[in-house]
Design a protein around this motif. Structure first.
Motif, short mmCIF file in Angstrom:
data_model
loop_
_atom_site.label_atom_id
_atom_site.label_comp_id
_atom_site.label_asym_id
_atom_site.label_seq_id
_atom_site.Cartn_x
_atom_site.Cartn_y
_atom_site.Cartn_z
N SER A 1 29.02 -22.15 -34.98
CA SER A 1 28.42 -23.84 -34.19
C SER A 1 28.47 -24.99 -35.26
O SER A 1 28.53 -26.31 -35.26
CB SER A 1 28.15 -24.16 -32.89
N ILE A 2 27.35 -24.42 -36.94
CA ILE A 2 27.19 -25.51 -36.74
C ILE A 2 27.67 -25.74 -38.60
O ILE A 2 28.21 -27.22 -38.76
CB ILE A 2 25.60 -24.81 -37.89
N GLY A 3 29.08 -25.28 -38.58
CA GLY A 3 29.97 -25.16 -39.39
C GLY A 3 31.16 -25.82 -39.10
O GLY A 3 31.35 -27.00 -39.16
N GLY B 1 40.79 -19.44 -36.97
CA GLY B 1 41.18 -20.62 -36.50
C GLY B 1 40.50 -21.76 -37.80
O GLY B 1 41.40 -23.25 -37.52
N ARG B 2 39.83 -22.06 -37.43
CA ARG B 2 38.71 -23.70 -37.41
C ARG B 2 39.07 -23.72 -39.05
O ARG B 2 39.41 -24.65 -39.44
CB ARG B 2 37.40 -23.14 -36.82
N ILE B 3 38.23 -23.00 -40.04
CA ILE B 3 38.95 -22.56 -40.56
C ILE B 3 40.13 -23.53 -41.26
O ILE B 3 40.13 -23.98 -42.31
CB ILE B 3 38.37 -21.59 -41.94
N LEU C 1 31.83 -21.29 -41.32
CA LEU C 1 32.33 -21.01 -40.39
C LEU C 1 32.37 -19.55 -40.98
O LEU C 1 33.14 -18.28 -40.87
CB LEU C 1 33.83 -21.48 -40.58
N ALA C 2 32.87 -19.39 -42.73
CA ALA C 2 33.69 -17.89 -43.32
C ALA C 2 32.22 -17.05 -43.56
O ALA C 2 33.00 -16.17 -43.37
CB ALA C 2 33.62 -18.53 -44.97
#
Length: 187
Positions: A33-35, A120-122, A147-148
């Motif tokens: 969530s922070i990413g 997916g977000r990355i 996110l990674a």
């Protein structure tokens, strides 16, 4: 209590305490969530007049929608719930086999879904980078790195739940792709 209503200080304190939840899966979800928020901020700053004229603002608005964090807060709560249920399978010797299998499947499903979400977000952030306000591209990249890390952390939770070999290989391929994206950004 839902993790979404805790302060950062409360969550971190609870994470470090000798208690079953929050654990690594919830930590991974909150990290994701922070990413997502860091990359979303970069997209929010890609709304200048020239961004609107070039179409970058539209791409930024689309990215902001993808990076909503509510599902990640829910993933943290789902992880705690799945773990509590899993603990019951260790304590209740008379539990039906099909109920136990359903609980074990969910304990694997939650971190698997989180890893897939991070992947997916990355990819979405990566495709947005060429359109991002150049003054704030670093924040979008922070989002990718965060996110990674969350994806790798989620994978550790997957591993403890003994995934089938083919599922483990599939998720490792996603992590490899994530690593390649990070490596490209660092070069």
């Amino acid at each position: 209590m839902s993790f979404r209503t805790q302060t950062i200080e409360q969550f971190v304190s609870n994470l470090g305490a000798k208690q079953p939840t929050p654990g690594g899966g919830a930590a991974a979800a909150i990290g994701a969530s922070i990413g997502s928020a860091a990359a979303s901020m970069a997209a929010a700053y890609t709304q200048r007049k020239k961004d609107k004229e070039s179409g970058a603002a539209e791409k930024a608005a689309e990215l902001v929608q993808v990076l909503e964090v509510e599902d990640l807060f829910q993933a943290a709560d789902d992880d705690a719930s799945a773990y509590a249920d899993l603990q019951r399978t260790w304590k209740e010797s008379d539990m039906a086999v099909d109920e136990k299998e359903k609980i074990e499947a969910r304990a694997l499903e939650v971190p698997t879904a989180l890893l897939e979400t991070c992947h997916g977000r990355i990819r979405k952030i990566q495709s947005f980078l060429p359109h991002c306000n150049k003054q704030i591209t670093s924040d979008a990249k922070v989002g990718i790195h965060q996110l990674a890390g969350a994806a790798r952390a989620a994978f550790q939770t997957v591993l403890v739940n003994s995934p089938p070999a083919e599922e483990k290989m599939r998720l490792q391929a996603l992590l490899k792709e994530i690593g390649e994206i990070e490596e490209e950004m660092l070069s």
